[in-house]
Design a protein around this motif. Structure first.
Motif, PDB file in Angstrom:
ATOM      1  N   SER A  49      19.676  37.551 -14.577  1.00  0.00           N
ATOM      2  CA  SER A  49      18.229  37.395 -14.609  1.00  0.00           C
ATOM      3  C   SER A  49      17.804  36.432 -13.509  1.00  0.00           C
ATOM      4  CB  SER A  49      17.745  36.893 -15.971  1.00  0.00           C
ATOM      5  OG  SER A  49      18.295  35.635 -16.272  1.00  0.00           O
ATOM      6  N   THR A  50      16.582  36.605 -13.039  1.00  0.00           N
ATOM      7  CA  THR A  50      16.004  35.712 -12.037  1.00  0.00           C
ATOM      8  C   THR A  50      14.495  35.849 -12.086  1.00  0.00           C
ATOM      9  OG1 THR A  50      16.134  34.970  -9.730  1.00  0.00           O
ATOM     10  CG2 THR A  50      16.056  37.344 -10.099  1.00  0.00           C
ATOM     11  N   ILE A  51      13.807  34.887 -11.523  1.00  0.00           N
ATOM     12  CA  ILE A  51      12.347  34.923 -11.517  1.00  0.00           C
ATOM     13  C   ILE A  51      11.806  35.475 -10.201  1.00  0.00           C
ATOM     14  CG2 ILE A  51      11.928  32.578 -10.664  1.00  0.00           C
ATOM     15  CD1 ILE A  51       9.814  32.439 -13.074  1.00  0.00           C
ATOM     16  N   LYS A  52      12.612  35.368  -9.113  1.00  0.00           N
ATOM     17  CA  LYS A  52      12.192  35.898  -7.813  1.00  0.00           C
ATOM     18  C   LYS A  52      13.396  36.043  -6.888  1.00  0.00           C
ATOM     19  CE  LYS A  52      11.131  31.401  -5.796  1.00  0.00           C
ATOM     20  NZ  LYS A  52      10.155  30.615  -5.048  1.00  0.00           N
ATOM     21  N   ASP A  53      13.136  36.633  -5.729  1.00  0.00           N
ATOM     22  CA  ASP A  53      14.158  36.805  -4.691  1.00  0.00           C
ATOM     23  C   ASP A  53      15.339  37.643  -5.187  1.00  0.00           C
ATOM     24  OD1 ASP A  53      12.551  35.282  -2.968  1.00  0.00           O
ATOM     25  OD2 ASP A  53      13.473  33.421  -3.654  1.00  0.00           O
ATOM     26  N   SER A  54      16.556  37.154  -4.991  1.00  0.00           N
ATOM     27  CA  SER A  54      17.718  37.934  -5.390  1.00  0.00           C
ATOM     28  C   SER A  54      18.768  37.033  -6.011  1.00  0.00           C
ATOM     29  CB  SER A  54      18.311  38.682  -4.194  1.00  0.00           C
ATOM     30  OG  SER A  54      18.863  37.768  -3.275  1.00  0.00           O
ATOM     31  N   LYS A  55      19.671  37.662  -6.739  1.00  0.00           N
ATOM     32  CA  LYS A  55      20.739  36.914  -7.388  1.00  0.00           C
ATOM     33  C   LYS A  55      21.970  37.802  -7.471  1.00  0.00           C
ATOM     34  CE  LYS A  55      21.528  33.813 -11.232  1.00  0.00           C
ATOM     35  NZ  LYS A  55      20.925  33.241 -12.452  1.00  0.00           N
TER      36      LYS A  55
END
Length: 93
Positions: A49-55
């Motif tokens: 999970s992430t809030i923005k961009d990439s992971k």
């Protein structure tokens, strides 16, 4: 609650990268994007999970990319194997 939309299905061959897309046009500024997968006969397993961009995703190897406007995301699997055949779910919250 924000709603998400996904393609009904996506297929690839073993070892060929695939991108699984998710649309979440009503996402709120504080919402995270979450991805899970459900292997046959098992419950959902959290992936990333992430809030923005990439992971980065470790297992299966790949990456979660969230669009700049956060209205969509894509789970990219670098070299999926037969054992990665599953139902992949996105969600926000």
């Amino acid at each position: 609650r924000a709603q998400v939309q996904q393609e009904p299905s996506a297929e690839t061959t073993e070892g060929t990268a695939i991108s699984i897309n998710c649309s979440h046009p009503n996402i709120k500024i504080t919402d995270f994007v979450h991805w899970y997968r459900r292997l046959p006969g098992r419950g959902p397993i959290y992936l990333v999970s992430t809030i923005k961009d990439s992971k980065e995703v470790r297992d299966p190897p790949g990456r979660l990319q969230v669009a700049a406007d956060r209205r969509s995301s894509a789970l990219w699997l670098a070299w999926p194997r037969h054992r990665d055949a599953a139902v992949y779910h996105c969600g926000v919250g």
